[in-house]
Enzyme design. Structure first.
Site, PDB file in Angstrom:
ATOM      1  N   HIS A 128       5.663  41.672   6.552  1.00  0.00           N
ATOM      2  CA  HIS A 128       6.945  41.803   5.913  1.00  0.00           C
ATOM      3  C   HIS A 128       7.154  43.418   5.135  1.00  0.00           C
ATOM      4  O   HIS A 128       5.956  44.155   5.116  1.00  0.00           O
ATOM      5  CB  HIS A 128       6.518  40.944   4.972  1.00  0.00           C
ATOM      6  CG  HIS A 128       7.730  40.985   3.530  1.00  0.00           C
ATOM      7  ND1 HIS A 128       9.577  40.414   4.576  1.00  0.00           N
ATOM      8  CD2 HIS A 128       8.353  41.967   2.934  1.00  0.00           C
ATOM      9  CE1 HIS A 128      10.105  41.197   2.976  1.00  0.00           C
ATOM     10  NE2 HIS A 128       9.352  41.973   2.151  1.00  0.00           N
ATOM     11  N   ASN A 180       4.637  37.143  12.849  1.00  0.00           N
ATOM     12  CA  ASN A 180       4.786  37.941  12.916  1.00  0.00           C
ATOM     13  C   ASN A 180       4.309  39.173  12.221  1.00  0.00           C
ATOM     14  O   ASN A 180       4.662  40.192  12.712  1.00  0.00           O
ATOM     15  CB  ASN A 180       6.514  38.452  12.957  1.00  0.00           C
ATOM     16  CG  ASN A 180       7.392  37.636  11.986  1.00  0.00           C
ATOM     17  OD1 ASN A 180       6.293  38.100  10.588  1.00  0.00           O
ATOM     18  ND2 ASN A 180       8.271  37.892  11.960  1.00  0.00           N
ATOM     19  N   GLU A 194      11.459  43.378  -5.001  1.00  0.00           N
ATOM     20  CA  GLU A 194       9.724  43.266  -4.022  1.00  0.00           C
ATOM     21  C   GLU A 194       8.991  43.415  -5.086  1.00  0.00           C
ATOM     22  O   GLU A 194       7.492  43.508  -5.595  1.00  0.00           O
ATOM     23  CB  GLU A 194       9.857  43.361  -2.755  1.00  0.00           C
ATOM     24  CG  GLU A 194      11.328  42.113  -2.024  1.00  0.00           C
ATOM     25  CD  GLU A 194      10.912  42.717  -0.395  1.00  0.00           C
ATOM     26  OE1 GLU A 194      10.287  42.830  -0.204  1.00  0.00           O
ATOM     27  OE2 GLU A 194      12.069  41.559  -0.216  1.00  0.00           O
ATOM     28  N   LYS A 253       0.378  39.477   6.714  1.00  0.00           N
ATOM     29  CA  LYS A 253       0.897  38.008   6.256  1.00  0.00           C
ATOM     30  C   LYS A 253      -0.440  37.470   6.921  1.00  0.00           C
ATOM     31  O   LYS A 253      -1.119  37.709   6.982  1.00  0.00           O
ATOM     32  CB  LYS A 253       2.373  37.777   7.228  1.00  0.00           C
ATOM     33  CG  LYS A 253       3.315  38.235   6.987  1.00  0.00           C
ATOM     34  CD  LYS A 253       4.909  37.322   7.336  1.00  0.00           C
ATOM     35  CE  LYS A 253       6.054  37.764   6.561  1.00  0.00           C
ATOM     36  NZ  LYS A 253       6.982  37.759   8.640  1.00  0.00           N
TER      37      LYS A 253
END
Ligand code: UDP
Ligand code: MG
Length: 155
Positions: free
Chosen positions: A115, A112, A126, A9
């Site tokens: 993913h 965090n 995805e 991320k």
């Protein structure tokens, strides 16, 4: 063999943790079959995080994920979806176990770092979303016979 999607991320890229995060998955024995640094736009994020649309954190999540580049990685291996989820740790960095990526590198509950697809069905969707146009690269790792017991299938 299963293939799953990992995103490093925006905070992971900004904090220069891409290499260390990818190293963990490679060291485990997972195979990189897709890799791309890119910005995510709102339409893509609305599809990717569609399940969370009604959640209070949704708008903040979309803004965070569109704020800076991410690294999308397709990883292949035995039980790859569950293995990756376990290596990521619990959602909130403040709660994640030491030894997991979030447990070792994150203390925030929103930022965090990673993913990972949460089921094989989500992984298929995805992977299509992030690698659909070019697809993943199917290649045979030269150390396959040492990462897996191949005497009786890949065990
Ligand atoms: N998130 C958040 N607040 C919450 C729950 C989730 O900001 O209370 C963010 C966090 O970045 C998380 C993402 O939304 O990784 C997706 O949430 P999910 O429950 O799917 O967690 P994950 O599968 O990433 O562990
Ligand atoms: Mg999730």
């Amino acid at each position: 063999m299963e293939t799953t999607l990992v995103l490093v991320k925006p905070d992971g890229v900004q904090r220069r943790l891409v290499g260390r995060i990818l190293a963990r998955f490679e060291e485990k024995g997972l195979q990189v079959v897709g890799l791309r640094l890119r910005m995510l736009d709102r339409p893509l994020l609305e599809r990717h995080y569609g399940a969370h649309r009604s959640k209070p954190f949704y708008e903040g999540l979309v803004a965070y994920m569109a704020s800076s580049p991410v690294v999308a990685v397709a990883l292949r291996g035995k039980n790859a979806v569950a293995v990756v989820r376990k290596m990521m740790g619990a959602t909130f960095g403040s709660k994640a176990e030491p030894g997991t990526i979030r447990g070792d590198f994150a203390v925030s509950d929103g930022f965090n770092l990673v993913h990972g697809s949460d089921s094989p069905e989500a992984a298929a969707k995805e992977l299509e979303l992030f690698f659909g146009a070019d697809g993943v690269v199917d290649w045979r790792p030269g150390d396959m016979e040492w990462v897996y017991d191949v005497s009786d299938g890949a065990r």
